[in-house]
Every structure is written in C-alpha cells, then in structure tokens.
Design a protein around this motif. Sequence first.
Motif, PDB file in Angstrom:
ATOM      1  N   LYS A   4       0.862  -0.960  -0.142  1.00 36.41           N
ATOM      2  CA  LYS A   4      -0.044  -0.320   0.080  1.00 36.41           C
ATOM      3  C   LYS A   4       0.586   0.838   0.338  1.00 36.41           C
ATOM      4  O   LYS A   4       0.472   1.981  -0.803  1.00 36.41           O
ATOM      5  N   LEU A   5       1.876   1.634   1.018  1.00 38.95           N
ATOM      6  CA  LEU A   5       2.720   2.796   0.835  1.00 38.95           C
ATOM      7  C   LEU A   5       3.446   2.986  -0.451  1.00 38.95           C
ATOM      8  O   LEU A   5       3.417   4.175  -0.896  1.00 38.95           O
ATOM      9  N   ARG A   6       4.537   1.678  -1.212  1.00 36.76           N
ATOM     10  CA  ARG A   6       4.472   1.695  -2.159  1.00 36.76           C
ATOM     11  C   ARG A   6       3.295   2.817  -3.185  1.00 36.76           C
ATOM     12  O   ARG A   6       4.431   3.217  -4.101  1.00 36.76           O
ATOM     13  N   SER A   7       2.875   1.750  -3.619  1.00 36.11           N
ATOM     14  CA  SER A   7       1.687   2.430  -4.277  1.00 36.11           C
ATOM     15  C   SER A   7       1.050   3.472  -4.900  1.00 36.11           C
ATOM     16  O   SER A   7       1.336   4.231  -5.048  1.00 36.11           O
ATOM     17  N   MET A   8       0.929   3.880  -2.842  1.00 34.05           N
ATOM     18  CA  MET A   8       1.101   5.368  -2.426  1.00 34.05           C
ATOM     19  C   MET A   8       1.901   6.819  -3.157  1.00 34.05           C
ATOM     20  O   MET A   8       1.505   7.435  -3.981  1.00 34.05           O
ATOM     21  N   LEU A   9       2.618   5.781  -2.594  1.00 39.27           N
ATOM     22  CA  LEU A   9       4.017   6.890  -3.374  1.00 39.27           C
ATOM     23  C   LEU A   9       4.496   7.028  -4.415  1.00 39.27           C
ATOM     24  O   LEU A   9       4.669   7.874  -4.876  1.00 39.27           O
ATOM     25  N   THR A  10       4.064   6.057  -4.828  1.00 32.15           N
ATOM     26  CA  THR A  10       4.067   5.407  -6.935  1.00 32.15           C
ATOM     27  C   THR A  10       3.207   6.305  -7.551  1.00 32.15           C
ATOM     28  O   THR A  10       3.392   7.401  -8.233  1.00 32.15           O
ATOM     29  N   MET A  11       1.796   6.955  -6.636  1.00 32.60           N
ATOM     30  CA  MET A  11       0.532   7.487  -6.805  1.00 32.60           C
ATOM     31  C   MET A  11       0.896   8.918  -6.863  1.00 32.60           C
ATOM     32  O   MET A  11       0.096  10.155  -8.307  1.00 32.60           O
ATOM     33  N   LEU A  12       1.836   9.445  -6.293  1.00 31.12           N
ATOM     34  CA  LEU A  12       2.503  10.842  -5.925  1.00 31.12           C
ATOM     35  C   LEU A  12       2.301  11.488  -7.212  1.00 31.12           C
ATOM     36  O   LEU A  12       1.814  12.915  -7.184  1.00 31.12           O
ATOM     37  N   GLY A  13       3.178  10.712  -7.998  1.00 33.80           N
ATOM     38  CA  GLY A  13       3.514  11.744  -8.977  1.00 33.80           C
ATOM     39  C   GLY A  13       2.075  12.123  -9.759  1.00 33.80           C
ATOM     40  O   GLY A  13       1.951  13.289 -10.798  1.00 33.80           O
ATOM     41  N   ILE A  14       1.613  11.013 -10.429  1.00 34.20           N
ATOM     42  CA  ILE A  14      -0.271  11.520 -11.082  1.00 34.20           C
ATOM     43  C   ILE A  14      -0.974  12.228 -10.054  1.00 34.20           C
ATOM     44  O   ILE A  14      -1.304  12.562 -11.050  1.00 34.20           O
ATOM     45  N   ILE A  15      -0.237  11.753  -8.261  1.00 34.10           N
ATOM     46  CA  ILE A  15      -1.929  12.425  -8.602  1.00 34.10           C
ATOM     47  C   ILE A  15      -1.058  14.404  -8.504  1.00 34.10           C
ATOM     48  O   ILE A  15      -2.778  15.084  -8.517  1.00 34.10           O
ATOM     49  N   ILE A  16      -0.165  14.106  -7.755  1.00 30.07           N
ATOM     50  CA  ILE A  16       0.107  15.898  -8.225  1.00 30.07           C
ATOM     51  C   ILE A  16      -0.130  16.332  -9.690  1.00 30.07           C
ATOM     52  O   ILE A  16      -0.369  17.648  -9.398  1.00 30.07           O
ATOM     53  N   GLY A  17       0.506  15.761 -10.716  1.00 23.60           N
ATOM     54  CA  GLY A  17       0.285  16.301 -11.715  1.00 23.60           C
ATOM     55  C   GLY A  17      -1.229  16.231 -11.776  1.00 23.60           C
ATOM     56  O   GLY A  17      -1.654  17.485 -13.303  1.00 23.60           O
ATOM     57  N   VAL A  18      -1.961  15.736 -12.516  1.00 15.49           N
ATOM     58  CA  VAL A  18      -3.649  15.589 -12.339  1.00 15.49           C
ATOM     59  C   VAL A  18      -4.240  16.698 -11.355  1.00 15.49           C
ATOM     60  O   VAL A  18      -4.783  17.388 -12.566  1.00 15.49           O
ATOM     61  N   ILE A  77      -6.562   5.454 -10.939  1.00 18.32           N
ATOM     62  CA  ILE A  77      -6.340   5.584  -9.077  1.00 18.32           C
ATOM     63  C   ILE A  77      -5.582   6.939  -8.929  1.00 18.32           C
ATOM     64  O   ILE A  77      -6.440   7.411  -8.278  1.00 18.32           O
ATOM     65  N   GLY A  78      -4.485   7.218  -9.328  1.00 21.74           N
ATOM     66  CA  GLY A  78      -4.055   8.158  -9.111  1.00 21.74           C
ATOM     67  C   GLY A  78      -4.472   9.622  -9.521  1.00 21.74           C
ATOM     68  O   GLY A  78      -4.302  10.156  -9.192  1.00 21.74           O
ATOM     69  N   GLY A  79      -4.992   9.163 -10.630  1.00 21.87           N
ATOM     70  CA  GLY A  79      -5.589  10.149 -11.560  1.00 21.87           C
ATOM     71  C   GLY A  79      -7.663  10.872 -10.876  1.00 21.87           C
ATOM     72  O   GLY A  79      -7.188  11.685 -10.791  1.00 21.87           O
ATOM     73  N   LEU A  80      -8.085   9.778 -10.236  1.00 17.47           N
ATOM     74  CA  LEU A  80      -8.958  10.396  -9.817  1.00 17.47           C
ATOM     75  C   LEU A  80      -8.908  10.857  -8.681  1.00 17.47           C
ATOM     76  O   LEU A  80      -9.713  12.159  -7.789  1.00 17.47           O
ATOM     77  N   GLY A 126       8.427   7.427 -12.671  1.00 20.31           N
ATOM     78  CA  GLY A 126       8.355   6.802 -11.277  1.00 20.31           C
ATOM     79  C   GLY A 126       7.355   5.934 -11.649  1.00 20.31           C
ATOM     80  O   GLY A 126       7.833   4.609 -10.470  1.00 20.31           O
ATOM     81  N   ILE A 127       6.145   5.542 -11.991  1.00 21.94           N
ATOM     82  CA  ILE A 127       5.452   3.897 -12.193  1.00 21.94           C
ATOM     83  C   ILE A 127       6.535   3.231 -12.777  1.00 21.94           C
ATOM     84  O   ILE A 127       6.538   1.780 -12.525  1.00 21.94           O
TER      85      ILE A 127
END
Length: 410
Positions: A18-32, A345-348, A302-303
């Motif tokens: 979970k933690l690694r997945s969240m950190l991986t998504m961080l770039g997408i979250i910030i980007g979107v 998920i990061g995009g949402l 990152g992904i």
Amino acid sequence: MNLLATLRVALNALHVNKLRSMLTMLGIIIGVGAVITMIAVGHGAQARVEEQIKSLGSNLMIIIPGSTTASGVRLGSGANQNLTEDDAIAIAREVPEVQVAAPSTRNTGQVVAANANWATQIHGVTPDYFEAREWPLASGRMFEQAEMSGSAKVAVIGQTVATQLFGDMDPLDQSIRIRNVPVTIVGVLDRKGQSMMGQDQDDVIMVPLSTARNRLFGNTQGKLRRVGTIQVKVSEGASMKDAEDKIRELMRQRQRTQQGQDDAFTIRNLTEILQAQEASSRVMTLLLAAVASVSLLVGGIGIMNIMLVSVTERTREIGLRMAVGARGSDILRQFLVEAVTLSMIGGLIGIILGVAGSYLVGHFAGWATRLSPQSIVLAVGFAAAIGIFFGYYPARKASKLLPIQALRYE
C-alpha cells in the motif's frame, strides 16, 4: 485470465504494498491536480476577458482626437479637440460597414440628491451610444428625440450612482442637481461591471448630448458641435479592417489632411485589442497546462521504475504462473493492468485535489477560476495513457522471461 480476474490480481498486488503504491501514485496525483487547477485558472482568465469584451460591446471602435502643441508644449492624444458631431453623422452615412456612429462628450462633476452627493462622470450622448456599447436599461426609458433636440434636463444613471444617491429607493422620476442644474432621472442602466482598466463602468450619468453642451459643459462646445469621442459599431459580419480604413480615409478628407501628414485623430479598434488579450490568455492557459503536465511525466517515470522493481521482486511468481500454463500475453496484460490501475487511481485522487485546488485559489488568491469538464477528462485520459506508455516496458520485460530461469531466480 479474463480482464476481471486480471484486475483483481492487480488490485491485490497493489494492496499488498500500500505505502509503495501510494508513493508511486504521488506524481500522478500531483500532476492531475496541477493540470486541472492550472486549466481552471486559465479558463477563469479567459472568461474575465470575454466579460470585458461583452461589457465594451462587440465590433467596437473608438475615434479620439489627436495630439497638439501649445506654447511649445506637446500634448497627448485627446488634446486637439477637432472631432465634431457632424463627423459621426458622416461616418454613419458614408461608411456602409458602420451600424451606428455615436458622438459623446465627457466631464466630471458633483451630483446632489436631497442630502446625498456623489462625484461621478457625466457623459453627453445620443441614443446610438447605448446601441454601440450594447448597454440596455434595467428600468425606465431612453432619451426621446424631443429631449435630444430641446436640451431637456433628463438623465439616465448607472447602478453605482443609483446606489450612492438613493440606496434602496427607486431613482426613477427623482430629481438630482448636476453642477447646480436640476435634472430628472428617466432611466437606470443595466450593470456593466469593471472595464479592462479596472474602472467602474456603472459610475456614470448619461444626459442628452445637447444638454451636456448647452447646459452643463459650456456654450463654446455647443456652438462648434465639438465632441470628445465617437463610438463606432461595425455591422455584424462586416470587416473591421475595411471599416477602419474607410473611416480613416473619410476623416482625413473631412479634416483636409495633406498627403504625407499624420492623422489628427486616433482610431482604437477595441475588438482587436481584446481579441489579442484573449489569445494571450489562451496561450497562457496552454503554457500553464504544459508546465503542470511535466508532473504527469515525472509520475509516469516513477510508475515505470516501481513496476520494474516489482517485476524483479516477483520473478519467481512469474515463473510459477508460466509453469502452470500462463502465457506471455497473460503476464503482459497483468502488469499492464497494474500500471494503468495505479495511474487511474492516482488520476481520480488528482481530480479531487484539482477541484479543491481550484476552489482554494479562487477563494484565497481572489483569482477567477472556472472548472472545465474537458480538462478533467483530458487529465484522466492523459494519466491512463501514461500508465499504458510507462507500464508497457516493465510488462513486456516480465512477459519475455523464460519459466525455468524465472523459477531459478533468487
């Protein structure tokens, strides 16, 4: 495995880390989130420009007097009072592209109503002025022809003047004093808002042009039929450039300007100016979106890195799956679905961040923002594309593993 089973396996794999997945998504979250917020800011700026265009009136040009020199001192545009009401009549009559040409004059003065007083701009206009500016009445009526020719003491006032002088009272048929001249209010203009220079356009009083010249601003202007500006509205579909050229030629003839001499007037094409501002605003929106998209690219890289690590860590798992019958295409699809799931998920989450960011920028910074459904769809689509693009290489690498070598991997 079918797609549903592949998706379930991908979600389980992401849930385990979970933690690694969240950190991986961080770039997408910030980007979107950044893309949605920046596009909202850009669209807000464009909407502001469109409001300014609407408030000025479409297809509008303003003719102002030119500069002059007095006692060795060079004065700027507007100093040479050489425009007349007859110029406006000639423009409307001889230039086919012109819908109306409205002469006007302007001054400032103190206005008194009962116990209230207010300093404001006083415009002497004709009914064509309201057509040129596309400025309807909120209540009351326009000037009548008899009032125009008879220098009647009537006025139409803006919303700000109505509020300052009368508060919540109905100003219609009320009497005010402009420079100690009693004037009756016959109409109240609809709200215009701020101009492109930040000036309150509702802080005005309109009186008939003849009234302004003969009763308020002095008889000298009245005898010479001088006006301060001529507002020209070009017919819908007509060429602004052609109209401007014909008006310039006509004015040079009327003012007997010799060949090679500079114009003694200035024509300002407001539509071109505002369209240029709108184009600049659009370019700025694209620039902001492009800068924000860099975060999405970083997130995609990152992904890819994390997926490569995941392939390495799960090499024996891949070997086992292949040993029990999984094909290379199944492995490819599994890791590709994992990458796309991470991106989506990061995009949402990024959408929520972007909507919140747009609201916060508008609320705390005071910038106009406008959320666009297209920007949300674009950001999520871009995130999915990044998941596919950057997830394909690790997935292909996993699908090319040999089962025996994968099972021996430690």
